[in-house]
Design an enzyme around this catalytic site. Structure first.
Site, short mmCIF file in Angstrom:
data_model
loop_
_atom_site.label_atom_id
_atom_site.label_comp_id
_atom_site.label_asym_id
_atom_site.label_seq_id
_atom_site.Cartn_x
_atom_site.Cartn_y
_atom_site.Cartn_z
N LYS A 119 12.46 10.97 -12.29
CA LYS A 119 13.65 10.50 -11.57
C LYS A 119 13.36 9.12 -11.01
CE LYS A 119 15.36 10.68 -7.47
NZ LYS A 119 16.00 9.34 -7.50
N GLU B 19 1.86 8.77 -3.38
CA GLU B 19 1.49 7.35 -3.22
C GLU B 19 2.49 6.74 -2.26
OE1 GLU B 19 -1.14 5.77 -4.32
OE2 GLU B 19 -1.82 7.59 -5.29
N CYS C 147 3.95 -2.10 -2.13
CA CYS C 147 3.28 -1.19 -1.20
C CYS C 147 2.04 -1.82 -0.58
CB CYS C 147 2.93 0.11 -1.90
SG CYS C 147 1.96 -0.14 -3.39
N GLU D 68 6.03 -0.47 8.22
CA GLU D 68 6.19 -1.20 6.96
C GLU D 68 7.57 -1.85 6.93
OE1 GLU D 68 6.42 1.27 3.48
OE2 GLU D 68 5.13 -0.07 2.37
#
Ligand code: NAD
Length: 490
Positions: A177, A252, A286, A384
Protein backbone atom coordinates in the site's frame (compact mmCIF):
# COMPACT_ATOMS: atom_id res chain seq x y z
CA UNK A 1 4.00 10.67 -20.52
CA UNK A 2 2.11 7.37 -20.84
CA UNK A 3 -1.40 7.20 -19.37
CA UNK A 4 -0.94 6.45 -15.68
CA UNK A 5 -2.55 3.36 -14.19
CA UNK A 6 -5.71 4.40 -12.37
CA UNK A 7 -6.88 1.09 -10.93
CA UNK A 8 -5.81 -1.38 -8.28
CA UNK A 9 -3.42 -4.18 -9.22
CA UNK A 10 -4.72 -7.42 -7.74
CA UNK A 11 -3.93 -11.00 -8.77
CA UNK A 12 -2.07 -9.90 -11.88
CA UNK A 13 -4.92 -7.76 -13.25
CA UNK A 14 -6.17 -4.18 -13.08
CA UNK A 15 -9.49 -3.65 -11.35
CA UNK A 16 -11.67 -0.89 -9.96
CA UNK A 17 -12.40 -0.67 -6.26
CA UNK A 18 -15.54 -2.60 -5.33
CA UNK A 19 -17.13 0.58 -3.99
CA UNK A 20 -16.36 2.44 -7.23
CA UNK A 21 -14.75 5.22 -5.20
CA UNK A 22 -11.75 7.14 -6.55
CA UNK A 23 -9.21 9.67 -5.25
CA UNK A 24 -7.75 12.61 -7.09
CA UNK A 25 -3.95 12.44 -7.23
CA UNK A 26 -2.58 15.93 -7.77
CA UNK A 27 0.59 17.77 -8.66
CA UNK A 28 1.60 19.86 -5.61
CA UNK A 29 3.54 22.31 -7.76
CA UNK A 30 0.45 23.34 -9.74
CA UNK A 31 -2.55 21.96 -7.83
CA UNK A 32 -3.65 20.22 -11.05
CA UNK A 33 -5.07 16.71 -11.06
CA UNK A 34 -2.73 14.05 -12.46
CA UNK A 35 -5.02 11.02 -12.25
CA UNK A 36 -8.20 9.87 -10.61
CA UNK A 37 -7.22 6.57 -9.03
CA UNK A 38 -9.44 3.80 -7.63
CA UNK A 39 -9.56 3.98 -3.84
CA UNK A 40 -9.46 0.66 -2.00
CA UNK A 41 -11.33 -0.18 1.18
CA UNK A 42 -11.52 -3.31 3.32
CA UNK A 43 -13.29 -5.32 0.59
CA UNK A 44 -10.49 -4.64 -1.90
CA UNK A 45 -7.86 -5.37 0.73
CA UNK A 46 -9.55 -8.72 1.28
CA UNK A 47 -9.34 -9.52 -2.45
CA UNK A 48 -5.66 -8.55 -2.55
CA UNK A 49 -4.74 -10.61 0.51
CA UNK A 50 -6.66 -13.64 -0.81
CA UNK A 51 -4.74 -13.36 -4.10
CA UNK A 52 -1.39 -13.03 -2.32
CA UNK A 53 -2.31 -15.91 0.00
CA UNK A 54 -3.20 -18.19 -2.92
CA UNK A 55 0.01 -17.23 -4.75
CA UNK A 56 1.96 -18.13 -1.62
CA UNK A 57 0.10 -21.25 -0.48
CA UNK A 58 -0.43 -22.85 -3.87
CA UNK A 59 1.59 -20.87 -6.41
CA UNK A 60 5.02 -21.38 -7.92
CA UNK A 61 6.75 -18.29 -6.45
CA UNK A 62 7.93 -19.63 -3.07
CA UNK A 63 8.69 -23.03 -4.65
CA UNK A 64 10.52 -21.69 -7.69
CA UNK A 65 14.20 -22.42 -8.33
CA UNK A 66 15.81 -19.49 -6.48
CA UNK A 67 17.99 -18.74 -9.49
CA UNK A 68 14.89 -18.12 -11.56
CA UNK A 69 13.43 -15.90 -8.85
CA UNK A 70 16.66 -13.90 -8.99
CA UNK A 71 16.44 -13.68 -12.78
CA UNK A 72 12.98 -12.12 -12.56
CA UNK A 73 14.22 -9.56 -10.05
CA UNK A 74 17.09 -8.75 -12.38
CA UNK A 75 14.74 -8.33 -15.35
CA UNK A 76 12.63 -5.99 -13.28
CA UNK A 77 15.73 -3.90 -12.53
CA UNK A 78 16.39 -3.65 -16.26
CA UNK A 79 12.81 -2.65 -17.03
CA UNK A 80 12.99 0.09 -14.40
CA UNK A 81 16.10 1.46 -16.11
CA UNK A 82 14.41 1.29 -19.54
CA UNK A 83 11.53 3.32 -18.11
CA UNK A 84 13.68 5.75 -16.14
CA UNK A 85 12.36 8.92 -17.77
CA UNK A 86 8.68 8.09 -17.27
CA UNK A 87 9.15 6.86 -13.70
CA UNK A 88 11.24 9.89 -12.76
CA UNK A 89 8.80 12.37 -14.26
CA UNK A 90 5.91 10.58 -12.53
CA UNK A 91 7.40 11.02 -9.05
CA UNK A 92 8.48 14.56 -9.87
CA UNK A 93 4.97 15.53 -10.88
CA UNK A 94 3.36 13.58 -8.05
CA UNK A 95 5.35 14.85 -5.06
CA UNK A 96 7.20 17.93 -6.36
CA UNK A 97 10.74 16.60 -6.09
CA UNK A 98 13.24 17.96 -8.61
CA UNK A 99 13.66 15.93 -11.80
CA UNK A 100 17.42 15.89 -11.31
CA UNK A 101 16.86 13.94 -8.06
CA UNK A 102 14.28 11.48 -9.38
CA UNK A 103 16.46 10.83 -12.45
CA UNK A 104 19.72 10.85 -10.54
CA UNK A 105 18.70 8.99 -7.39
CA UNK A 106 15.16 7.71 -6.93
CA UNK A 107 14.80 5.60 -10.06
CA UNK A 108 18.41 4.38 -10.38
CA UNK A 109 18.36 3.45 -6.69
CA UNK A 110 15.15 1.43 -7.15
CA UNK A 111 16.72 -0.43 -10.09
CA UNK A 112 19.94 -1.04 -8.14
CA UNK A 113 17.98 -2.51 -5.24
CA UNK A 114 16.24 -5.06 -7.45
CA UNK A 115 19.54 -5.87 -9.18
CA UNK A 116 21.33 -6.31 -5.90
CA UNK A 117 18.59 -8.49 -4.41
CA UNK A 118 18.51 -10.57 -7.61
CA UNK A 119 21.68 -12.20 -6.27
CA UNK A 120 20.21 -13.18 -2.91
CA UNK A 121 17.67 -15.99 -3.50
CA UNK A 122 20.18 -18.80 -4.17
CA UNK A 123 22.43 -17.66 -1.29
CA UNK A 124 19.82 -18.11 1.43
CA UNK A 125 20.94 -21.02 3.55
CA UNK A 126 20.49 -22.53 6.98
CA UNK A 127 22.65 -24.25 9.55
CA UNK A 128 23.56 -27.74 10.69
CA UNK A 129 24.15 -28.25 14.42
CA UNK A 130 26.65 -30.72 15.74
CA UNK A 131 24.71 -32.15 18.66
CA UNK A 132 24.71 -35.92 19.26
CA UNK A 133 26.42 -38.58 17.14
CA UNK A 134 23.10 -40.29 16.36
CA UNK A 135 21.21 -37.12 15.52
CA UNK A 136 21.20 -34.66 12.63
CA UNK A 137 19.74 -31.24 13.46
CA UNK A 138 19.14 -28.63 10.82
CA UNK A 139 17.88 -25.08 10.78
CA UNK A 140 16.33 -24.27 7.43
CA UNK A 141 15.03 -20.95 6.13
CA UNK A 142 11.72 -20.78 4.34
CA UNK A 143 9.75 -17.96 2.75
CA UNK A 144 7.63 -16.40 5.49
CA UNK A 145 4.30 -15.88 3.74
CA UNK A 146 2.20 -12.89 2.78
CA UNK A 147 3.75 -9.57 3.72
CA UNK A 148 1.82 -6.30 4.11
CA UNK A 149 4.09 -3.42 3.06
CA UNK A 150 3.00 0.15 3.82
CA UNK A 151 5.09 3.12 2.71
CA UNK A 152 5.02 6.94 2.78
CA UNK A 153 5.22 9.50 -0.01
CA UNK A 154 8.70 11.00 0.31
CA UNK A 155 10.41 8.59 -2.13
CA UNK A 156 7.44 6.89 -3.81
CA UNK A 157 9.26 4.47 -6.13
CA UNK A 158 12.36 3.99 -3.98
CA UNK A 159 10.30 3.24 -0.86
CA UNK A 160 8.36 0.61 -2.82
CA UNK A 161 11.62 -0.96 -4.04
CA UNK A 162 13.17 -0.92 -0.56
CA UNK A 163 10.25 -3.07 0.60
CA UNK A 164 9.62 -5.25 -2.46
CA UNK A 165 13.17 -6.29 -3.41
CA UNK A 166 13.99 -8.01 -0.07
CA UNK A 167 10.46 -9.39 0.41
CA UNK A 168 10.39 -10.96 -3.06
CA UNK A 169 13.98 -12.21 -2.96
CA UNK A 170 13.04 -14.29 0.08
CA UNK A 171 10.15 -15.91 -1.83
CA UNK A 172 7.25 -14.12 -0.19
CA UNK A 173 4.18 -12.59 -1.78
CA UNK A 174 3.16 -9.05 -0.99
CA UNK A 175 0.34 -6.54 -0.74
CA UNK A 176 1.87 -3.09 -1.09
CA UNK A 177 0.00 0.00 0.00
CA UNK A 178 1.72 3.15 -1.20
CA UNK A 179 0.70 6.45 0.30
CA UNK A 180 -2.68 7.67 -0.92
CA UNK A 181 -0.79 10.81 -2.00
CA UNK A 182 1.67 9.11 -4.34
CA UNK A 183 0.49 5.77 -5.79
CA UNK A 184 1.40 6.26 -9.47
CA UNK A 185 4.98 4.96 -9.69
CA UNK A 186 4.20 1.97 -7.46
CA UNK A 187 1.32 1.04 -9.77
CA UNK A 188 3.67 1.41 -12.77
CA UNK A 189 6.13 -0.87 -11.00
CA UNK A 190 3.43 -3.54 -10.65
CA UNK A 191 2.85 -3.43 -14.41
CA UNK A 192 6.59 -3.70 -15.15
CA UNK A 193 6.86 -6.71 -12.83
CA UNK A 194 3.91 -8.36 -14.55
CA UNK A 195 5.48 -7.64 -17.97
CA UNK A 196 8.72 -9.42 -17.08
CA UNK A 197 6.86 -12.51 -15.83
CA UNK A 198 6.12 -12.22 -12.10
CA UNK A 199 3.25 -14.68 -11.52
CA UNK A 200 -0.22 -13.26 -10.68
CA UNK A 201 -0.81 -12.59 -7.01
CA UNK A 202 2.89 -12.27 -6.09
CA UNK A 203 2.79 -8.45 -6.16
CA UNK A 204 -0.50 -6.70 -5.40
CA UNK A 205 -0.68 -2.92 -5.15
CA UNK A 206 -3.66 -1.26 -3.59
CA UNK A 207 -4.23 2.46 -3.41
CA UNK A 208 -6.12 3.61 -0.34
CA UNK A 209 -5.99 5.75 2.75
CA UNK A 210 -4.19 4.67 5.87
CA UNK A 211 -7.34 4.85 7.98
CA UNK A 212 -9.31 2.55 5.69
CA UNK A 213 -7.16 0.36 3.42
CA UNK A 214 -4.04 0.52 5.60
CA UNK A 215 -5.89 -0.35 8.81
CA UNK A 216 -7.80 -3.20 7.09
CA UNK A 217 -4.58 -4.58 5.64
CA UNK A 218 -2.63 -4.79 8.88
CA UNK A 219 -5.59 -6.37 10.71
CA UNK A 220 -6.23 -8.96 8.00
CA UNK A 221 -5.78 -12.53 9.28
CA UNK A 222 -4.17 -13.58 5.98
CA UNK A 223 -1.11 -11.43 6.64
CA UNK A 224 1.99 -13.02 8.18
CA UNK A 225 4.11 -9.92 8.67
CA UNK A 226 3.74 -6.15 8.51
CA UNK A 227 6.58 -4.02 7.27
CA UNK A 228 5.97 -0.31 7.65
CA UNK A 229 7.74 2.97 6.95
CA UNK A 230 6.22 6.15 8.28
CA UNK A 231 5.58 8.20 11.40
CA UNK A 232 6.16 6.66 14.82
CA UNK A 233 2.57 7.41 15.84
CA UNK A 234 1.34 5.26 12.93
CA UNK A 235 3.95 2.65 13.77
CA UNK A 236 2.42 2.33 17.24
CA UNK A 237 -0.92 1.53 15.57
CA UNK A 238 0.82 -1.23 13.59
CA UNK A 239 1.98 -2.82 16.82
CA UNK A 240 -1.59 -2.73 18.13
CA UNK A 241 -2.93 -4.31 14.94
CA UNK A 242 -0.25 -6.98 14.89
CA UNK A 243 -1.41 -8.35 18.25
CA UNK A 244 -4.28 -10.15 16.56
CA UNK A 245 -2.67 -13.15 14.90
CA UNK A 246 0.75 -12.45 16.49
CA UNK A 247 2.03 -11.02 13.23
CA UNK A 248 5.65 -10.04 12.88
CA UNK A 249 6.32 -6.32 12.60
CA UNK A 250 9.18 -4.32 11.14
CA UNK A 251 9.02 -0.54 11.61
CA UNK A 252 11.14 2.12 9.95
CA UNK A 253 10.14 5.40 11.59
CA UNK A 254 11.11 9.02 11.94
CA UNK A 255 14.35 10.71 12.88
CA UNK A 256 15.88 13.93 14.19
CA UNK A 257 19.44 13.51 12.97
CA UNK A 258 22.10 15.53 14.80
CA UNK A 259 25.18 16.66 12.83
CA UNK A 260 28.09 17.37 15.17
CA UNK A 261 30.77 19.57 13.65
CA UNK A 262 34.12 19.57 15.45
CA UNK A 263 36.37 22.59 14.91
CA UNK A 264 39.00 20.56 12.99
CA UNK A 265 36.52 19.39 10.32
CA UNK A 266 37.13 20.31 6.65
CA UNK A 267 34.85 23.32 6.51
CA UNK A 268 33.85 23.34 2.82
CA UNK A 269 32.83 19.70 3.01
CA UNK A 270 30.88 20.43 6.18
CA UNK A 271 28.92 23.26 4.55
CA UNK A 272 27.97 21.15 1.54
CA UNK A 273 27.23 18.10 3.66
CA UNK A 274 25.02 20.02 6.10
CA UNK A 275 23.12 21.74 3.28
CA UNK A 276 22.53 18.47 1.43
CA UNK A 277 21.68 16.69 4.66
CA UNK A 278 18.81 19.01 5.53
CA UNK A 279 17.60 20.57 2.28
CA UNK A 280 17.76 17.61 -0.12
CA UNK A 281 14.14 16.72 -1.00
CA UNK A 282 13.20 19.79 1.08
CA UNK A 283 13.94 17.90 4.28
CA UNK A 284 11.30 15.27 3.57
CA UNK A 285 13.79 12.54 4.42
CA UNK A 286 13.73 10.34 7.51
CA UNK A 287 17.46 10.88 8.05
CA UNK A 288 17.39 14.64 7.31
CA UNK A 289 20.16 16.33 9.32
CA UNK A 290 17.76 18.65 11.11
CA UNK A 291 19.89 19.45 14.20
CA UNK A 292 23.25 21.12 13.64
CA UNK A 293 25.59 21.20 16.62
CA UNK A 294 28.40 23.76 16.21
CA UNK A 295 31.24 24.34 18.65
CA UNK A 296 30.71 27.73 20.31
CA UNK A 297 34.04 29.05 18.98
CA UNK A 298 32.92 28.45 15.39
CA UNK A 299 29.24 29.29 15.62
CA UNK A 300 29.00 32.66 13.86
CA UNK A 301 31.38 31.84 11.04
CA UNK A 302 29.85 28.47 10.16
CA UNK A 303 26.29 29.74 10.46
CA UNK A 304 27.06 32.57 8.06
CA UNK A 305 28.48 30.17 5.48
CA UNK A 306 25.57 27.80 5.79
CA UNK A 307 22.99 30.54 5.37
CA UNK A 308 24.87 31.92 2.34
CA UNK A 309 24.90 28.47 0.75
CA UNK A 310 21.23 27.90 1.52
CA UNK A 311 20.40 31.24 -0.14
CA UNK A 312 22.21 30.14 -3.28
CA UNK A 313 20.02 27.05 -3.80
CA UNK A 314 17.76 27.22 -6.86
CA UNK A 315 14.12 26.48 -6.03
CA UNK A 316 11.31 26.33 -8.57
CA UNK A 317 9.49 24.19 -11.13
CA UNK A 318 10.43 20.60 -10.17
CA UNK A 319 10.44 19.51 -13.84
CA UNK A 320 13.21 22.04 -14.63
CA UNK A 321 16.54 20.15 -14.54
CA UNK A 322 18.30 23.24 -13.18
CA UNK A 323 16.28 23.30 -9.97
CA UNK A 324 17.86 21.90 -6.81
CA UNK A 325 14.70 22.31 -4.74
CA UNK A 326 11.10 21.68 -5.71
CA UNK A 327 8.07 21.92 -3.44
CA UNK A 328 6.59 20.06 -0.48
CA UNK A 329 4.45 17.04 -1.32
CA UNK A 330 1.00 18.31 -0.29
CA UNK A 331 -0.70 21.50 0.93
CA UNK A 332 -1.55 19.63 4.14
CA UNK A 333 2.11 18.91 4.77
CA UNK A 334 2.99 22.52 3.94
CA UNK A 335 0.60 23.61 6.67
CA UNK A 336 2.31 21.25 9.14
CA UNK A 337 5.70 22.77 8.32
CA UNK A 338 4.32 26.31 8.68
CA UNK A 339 2.96 25.48 12.12
CA UNK A 340 6.29 24.01 13.25
CA UNK A 341 8.07 27.18 12.13
CA UNK A 342 5.56 29.43 13.90
CA UNK A 343 5.91 27.41 17.09
CA UNK A 344 9.72 27.61 16.96
CA UNK A 345 9.50 31.40 16.63
CA UNK A 346 7.08 31.59 19.57
CA UNK A 347 9.44 29.46 21.68
CA UNK A 348 12.28 31.95 21.05
CA UNK A 349 14.37 30.51 18.21
CA UNK A 350 15.67 33.06 15.67
CA UNK A 351 14.34 32.35 12.18
CA UNK A 352 16.40 32.96 9.05
CA UNK A 353 14.20 32.05 6.07
CA UNK A 354 16.35 32.12 2.97
CA UNK A 355 13.48 32.72 0.55
CA UNK A 356 9.96 34.09 0.60
CA UNK A 357 7.69 32.08 2.86
CA UNK A 358 4.40 31.13 1.19
CA UNK A 359 1.42 33.10 2.42
CA UNK A 360 -0.99 30.19 2.17
CA UNK A 361 -0.51 26.44 2.36
CA UNK A 362 -1.77 25.82 -1.20
CA UNK A 363 1.62 27.22 -2.25
CA UNK A 364 3.90 24.29 -1.46
CA UNK A 365 7.18 26.05 -2.35
CA UNK A 366 8.49 26.36 1.19
CA UNK A 367 12.00 27.91 1.29
CA UNK A 368 15.02 26.60 3.21
CA UNK A 369 14.74 27.88 6.76
CA UNK A 370 17.42 28.05 9.42
CA UNK A 371 16.77 28.53 13.13
CA UNK A 372 19.54 29.88 15.29
CA UNK A 373 19.59 30.02 19.12
CA UNK A 374 17.74 26.73 19.40
CA UNK A 375 17.92 24.96 22.74
CA UNK A 376 17.47 21.20 23.18
CA UNK A 377 14.14 21.66 24.99
CA UNK A 378 12.41 23.51 22.13
CA UNK A 379 9.85 21.65 20.07
CA UNK A 380 11.78 22.30 16.86
CA UNK A 381 14.76 20.47 18.37
CA UNK A 382 12.69 17.52 19.54
CA UNK A 383 9.97 16.80 16.98
CA UNK A 384 10.40 15.79 13.37
CA UNK A 385 9.42 18.66 11.03
CA UNK A 386 9.97 16.64 7.84
CA UNK A 387 10.57 19.90 6.01
CA UNK A 388 13.41 22.30 5.07
CA UNK A 389 14.05 23.48 8.60
CA UNK A 390 17.49 23.40 10.22
CA UNK A 391 17.92 23.94 13.97
CA UNK A 392 21.33 25.26 14.99
CA UNK A 393 22.66 24.71 18.52
CA UNK A 394 26.01 25.48 20.15
CA UNK A 395 28.01 23.09 22.33
CA UNK A 396 30.94 23.63 24.70
CA UNK A 397 32.95 20.41 24.42
CA UNK A 398 32.73 16.81 23.19
CA UNK A 399 30.73 15.58 26.19
CA UNK A 400 28.26 18.45 25.78
CA UNK A 401 27.84 17.62 22.05
CA UNK A 402 27.13 13.97 22.83
CA UNK A 403 24.65 14.93 25.53
CA UNK A 404 22.72 17.24 23.19
CA UNK A 405 22.80 14.71 20.33
CA UNK A 406 21.33 12.01 22.59
CA UNK A 407 18.76 14.35 24.17
CA UNK A 408 16.06 13.31 21.74
CA UNK A 409 13.45 10.57 21.44
CA UNK A 410 14.63 9.50 17.98
CA UNK A 411 17.73 7.50 17.11
CA UNK A 412 17.80 6.91 13.37
CA UNK A 413 21.03 8.56 12.28
CA UNK A 414 23.79 10.94 13.40
CA UNK A 415 26.51 12.70 11.41
CA UNK A 416 29.97 13.45 12.76
CA UNK A 417 32.39 15.88 11.10
CA UNK A 418 36.04 15.83 12.22
CA UNK A 419 39.55 15.14 10.94
CA UNK A 420 40.34 13.15 14.08
CA UNK A 421 39.43 9.53 13.41
CA UNK A 422 39.74 8.47 17.04
CA UNK A 423 37.42 11.26 18.16
CA UNK A 424 34.93 10.28 15.41
CA UNK A 425 34.78 6.66 16.50
CA UNK A 426 34.73 7.55 20.21
CA UNK A 427 31.72 9.81 19.64
CA UNK A 428 30.06 7.32 17.26
CA UNK A 429 30.15 4.67 20.00
CA UNK A 430 28.37 6.98 22.44
CA UNK A 431 25.55 8.18 20.24
CA UNK A 432 22.34 6.23 20.44
CA UNK A 433 21.42 5.92 16.77
CA UNK A 434 21.27 3.07 14.26
CA UNK A 435 23.37 4.73 11.57
CA UNK A 436 26.33 7.06 12.02
CA UNK A 437 28.08 8.83 9.16
CA UNK A 438 31.56 10.27 9.51
CA UNK A 439 32.55 13.09 7.18
CA UNK A 440 29.57 12.56 4.93
CA UNK A 441 29.61 8.83 4.08
CA UNK A 442 25.96 7.98 3.96
CA UNK A 443 24.58 6.56 0.68
CA UNK A 444 21.78 4.01 0.77
CA UNK A 445 23.15 0.59 -0.18
CA UNK A 446 21.32 -2.71 -0.44
CA UNK A 447 23.93 -4.54 1.62
CA UNK A 448 24.00 -2.05 4.52
CA UNK A 449 21.11 -2.45 6.95
CA UNK A 450 19.11 0.49 8.30
CA UNK A 451 18.53 0.26 12.04
CA UNK A 452 16.54 2.53 14.31
CA UNK A 453 17.16 3.15 18.02
CA UNK A 454 14.47 4.52 20.37
CA UNK A 455 11.37 5.86 18.53
CA UNK A 456 13.01 5.35 15.15
CA UNK A 457 12.06 1.76 14.63
CA UNK A 458 12.09 -1.96 15.25
CA UNK A 459 14.02 -4.44 13.14
CA UNK A 460 16.21 -3.77 10.12
CA UNK A 461 15.59 -2.72 6.55
CA UNK A 462 17.98 -3.95 3.82
CA UNK A 463 21.27 -5.74 4.58
CA UNK A 464 21.30 -9.32 3.25
CA UNK A 465 21.70 -11.17 6.53
CA UNK A 466 19.09 -8.94 8.16
CA UNK A 467 16.72 -9.39 5.23
CA UNK A 468 16.85 -13.15 5.60
CA UNK A 469 16.20 -12.74 9.30
CA UNK A 470 13.25 -10.36 8.69
CA UNK A 471 11.56 -12.12 5.77
CA UNK A 472 12.27 -15.84 6.16
CA UNK A 473 10.84 -18.19 8.75
CA UNK A 474 13.27 -20.52 10.44
CA UNK A 475 12.51 -24.13 11.14
CA UNK A 476 14.57 -26.62 13.14
CA UNK A 477 14.50 -30.23 11.93
CA UNK A 478 15.75 -32.81 14.43
CA UNK A 479 16.43 -36.18 12.83
CA UNK A 480 17.28 -39.18 14.98
CA UNK A 481 19.58 -41.78 13.43
CA UNK A 482 19.19 -44.08 16.46
CA UNK A 483 17.48 -47.44 16.05
CA UNK A 484 16.83 -47.73 19.80
CA UNK A 485 13.43 -47.17 21.38
CA UNK A 486 12.94 -44.25 23.74
CA UNK A 487 13.70 -45.65 27.21
CA UNK A 488 11.26 -43.45 29.12
CA UNK A 489 7.90 -45.34 28.98
CA UNK A 490 9.60 -48.63 29.89
P1 NAD B 1 2.40 8.19 7.90
O1 NAD B 1 2.74 7.35 9.07
O2 NAD B 1 1.34 9.21 8.06
O3 NAD B 1 1.94 7.30 6.66
C1 NAD B 1 2.76 6.27 6.14
C2 NAD B 1 1.89 5.23 5.47
O4 NAD B 1 1.04 4.64 6.46
C3 NAD B 1 0.95 5.78 4.38
O5 NAD B 1 0.86 4.83 3.34
C4 NAD B 1 -0.38 5.89 5.12
O6 NAD B 1 -1.49 5.81 4.26
C5 NAD B 1 -0.31 4.69 6.05
N1 NAD B 1 -1.15 4.77 7.25
C6 NAD B 1 -1.51 5.87 7.94
N2 NAD B 1 -2.29 5.53 9.00
C7 NAD B 1 -2.42 4.18 8.96
C8 NAD B 1 -3.09 3.23 9.78
N3 NAD B 1 -3.79 3.59 10.85
N4 NAD B 1 -3.00 1.93 9.46
C9 NAD B 1 -2.27 1.53 8.38
N5 NAD B 1 -1.63 2.38 7.56
C10 NAD B 1 -1.68 3.69 7.85
O7 NAD B 1 3.77 8.83 7.42
P2 NAD B 1 3.99 9.94 6.30
O8 NAD B 1 3.65 11.26 6.87
O9 NAD B 1 3.35 9.48 5.05
O10 NAD B 1 5.58 9.82 6.10
C11 NAD B 1 6.49 10.58 6.81
C12 NAD B 1 7.14 9.75 7.91
O11 NAD B 1 7.83 8.62 7.36
C13 NAD B 1 8.19 10.53 8.65
O12 NAD B 1 8.07 10.32 10.03
C14 NAD B 1 9.50 9.91 8.16
O13 NAD B 1 10.58 10.05 9.02
C15 NAD B 1 9.09 8.49 7.98
N6 NAD B 1 10.05 7.78 7.11
C16 NAD B 1 10.93 6.88 7.68
C17 NAD B 1 11.87 6.23 6.90
C18 NAD B 1 12.86 5.25 7.51
O14 NAD B 1 13.48 4.49 6.77
N7 NAD B 1 13.03 5.23 8.80
C19 NAD B 1 11.92 6.46 5.52
C20 NAD B 1 11.01 7.37 4.97
C21 NAD B 1 10.07 8.03 5.79
Amino acid sequence: MPAWPHQLFIDGAWCDSQSGRTWSVTNPATGNELANVALADAADVDRAVIAARRAFDEGEWPRMDPLHRGRLLFRLAERIRENLSDLAMTDTLNVGKPIRDTQGFDVPCAADLFESYAGLPDKISGKCFGTLPDNVTLQIREPMGVIAAIVPWNFPLTNAAIKLAPILACGNTVVLKPSEVSPLSALMLAQLASDVGFPPGVINVIHGTGQEAGAALVKHPGIDKITFTGRHQTGAQMLEAAKSGMKGVMLELGGKTPSIVFPDAPIDNVVNGVITGIFYNLGQVCVAGSRLLIHESQHDDLLERIVAKARSLRQGDPTDPNMQLGCLATPGHCETVRKCVEKAEKEGARCIATGIRPVDSADCFYPPTVFDRVTPGMTVAREEVFGPVLSVMSYRDEADAIRIANDCEFGLMANIWTSDGTCALRVARQIRAGRITINGGGALRANVPVFGYKLSGIGAELGFEETVHEYCSSKAILYSLSTEKSPWPE
